[in-house]
Scaffold this active site. Structure first.
Site, PDB file in Angstrom:
ATOM      1  N   ARG A  99       0.816  -1.216   0.000  1.00 21.37           N
ATOM      2  CA  ARG A  99       0.000   0.000   0.000  1.00 21.37           C
ATOM      3  C   ARG A  99       0.850   1.266   0.000  1.00 21.37           C
ATOM      4  NH1 ARG A  99      -2.974   1.765  -2.727  1.00 21.37           N
ATOM      5  NH2 ARG A  99      -3.921  -0.306  -2.670  1.00 21.37           N
ATOM      6  N   LYS A 134       1.063  25.007  -3.532  1.00 16.31           N
ATOM      7  CA  LYS A 134      -0.125  24.310  -3.016  1.00 16.31           C
ATOM      8  C   LYS A 134       0.127  22.801  -3.041  1.00 16.31           C
ATOM      9  CE  LYS A 134      -3.181  28.032  -4.504  1.00 16.31           C
ATOM     10  NZ  LYS A 134      -4.268  28.444  -5.434  1.00 16.31           N
ATOM     11  N   LYS A 166       2.139  39.063  -3.009  1.00 17.27           N
ATOM     12  CA  LYS A 166       0.762  38.692  -3.313  1.00 17.27           C
ATOM     13  C   LYS A 166      -0.159  39.851  -2.948  1.00 17.27           C
ATOM     14  CE  LYS A 166      -0.264  34.673  -3.917  1.00 17.27           C
ATOM     15  NZ  LYS A 166      -0.593  33.930  -5.156  1.00 17.27           N
ATOM     16  N   GLU A 196       1.928  40.178  -7.869  1.00 20.27           N
ATOM     17  CA  GLU A 196       0.608  39.760  -8.340  1.00 20.27           C
ATOM     18  C   GLU A 196      -0.239  40.998  -8.623  1.00 20.27           C
ATOM     19  OE1 GLU A 196      -1.801  36.467  -6.385  1.00 20.27           O
ATOM     20  OE2 GLU A 196      -2.897  38.236  -5.715  1.00 20.27           O
ATOM     21  N   ASP A 217      -3.441  37.758 -12.123  1.00 22.50           N
ATOM     22  CA  ASP A 217      -4.299  36.962 -11.249  1.00 22.50           C
ATOM     23  C   ASP A 217      -5.744  36.939 -11.747  1.00 22.50           C
ATOM     24  OD1 ASP A 217      -5.034  35.480  -8.913  1.00 22.50           O
ATOM     25  OD2 ASP A 217      -5.805  37.334  -8.041  1.00 22.50           O
TER      26      ASP A 217
END
Length: 280
Positions: A99, A134, A166, A196, A217
């Site tokens: 697994r 992410k 950002k 951004e 963005d």
């Protein structure tokens, strides 16, 4: 790109400890350590293989005594029904490592497959396909490795890799010009600044203050085409937000340099692979 042995082993050992804990109640009570079997990996879908050497290492750490013959390698395009690897040796090790090895192999192959699909979709344009931050905790380097196996490129590995302002940085500091000016006074000459922007006015401001990379963005394709015209090759332009396989070609054709997709790592579908033990 090559992952370090210590990094891989740490992830595998953590996964094995999580899965087995103290004993494998089924395997340890059913089979003797001397029992041997033959097994193989079979692809149940078509895509790009990634993580086969990591899967092999799982069985070494899960008990050893398994001969693992790799028939296909990372980056190979596999078809449904292809035999990827063959194993022979300790049945206990095969069952205990099954697994964990498949979880890693399926996940990384899923990332490589999804990335390759996007890379193929933008072929012939100027755009590169990249990942984002992410990623799953602890698995970032492994997931980013899978992106490169699929033909993509890596964005930042972490917050130390580059300066990226950002929307929250900009809003918290009071504006693009103020934030970039203050940041440039403190960072070293080797560090680029990416900003951004949410509209074309912010793009113009970022260009005026000399940003090397600008993220567009959640802009639509018409806005991105105008951004490319305004930029006129001055900065690298990155498209980000709501990118899908359905619209990535249209985004690439706007003329942007980079298209980043968080979905490559945070919500990718596992590639279907099975391990089968041959009956005596």
């Amino acid at each position: 790109m090559k992952l370090t042995k210590s990094y891989i082993d740490n992830i595998i050992n953590t996964a094995l400890d999580e899965d087995i804990n103290y004993i494998d109640v089924t395997t340890d009570n059913l089979l003797s350590p001397e029992h041997t079997s033959s097994a193989y990996y079979i692809a149940k879908d078509s895509g790009v293989l990634c993580g086969i050497d990591i899967a092999k290492r799982v069985f070494e750490l899960a008990g050893g005594n398994v001969d693992f013959e790799t028939l296909m390698h990372d980056g190979d395009k596999v078809k449904k029904g292809d035999i990827i690897a063959e194993m022979k040796g300790s049945t206990v090790t095969l069952l205990k490592g099954e697994r964990t090895a498949l979880n890693i192999l399926q996940h990384l192959s899923g990332i490589a497959t999804a990335t390759n699909k996007c890379v193929e979709l933008v072929k012939g344009t100027n755009a590169s396909v990249t990942d984002t931050r992410k990623t799953l905790p602890g698995l970032r380097a492994m997931q980013k490795y899978a992106v490169t196996v699929g033909g993509g490129k890596n964005h930042r590995y972490n917050l130390s890799d580059g300066a990226m302002l950002k929307d929250n940085h900009i809003d918290a500091y009071g504006g693009i010009t103020q934030a970039v000016t203050a940041l440039r006074k403190k960072i070293g000459h080797m560090i680029k600044i990416e900003v951004e922007v949410r509209n074309l006015d912010e793009l113009r401001e970022a260009l005026d203050v000399g940003c090397e990379v600008i993220m567009l963005d959640n802009m639509n394709c018409d806005e991105m085409k105008k951004a490319v015209e305004i930029n006129d090759g001055e900065a690298l332009l990155e498209a980000s937000g709501n990118v899908t396989p359905e619209n990535i070609r249209s985004i690439a054709e706007t003329g942007v340099d980079i298209i980043s997709l968080g979905a490559l790592t945070h919500s990718v579908k596992c590639f279907d692979i099975s391990m089968r033990i041959e009956k005596d």
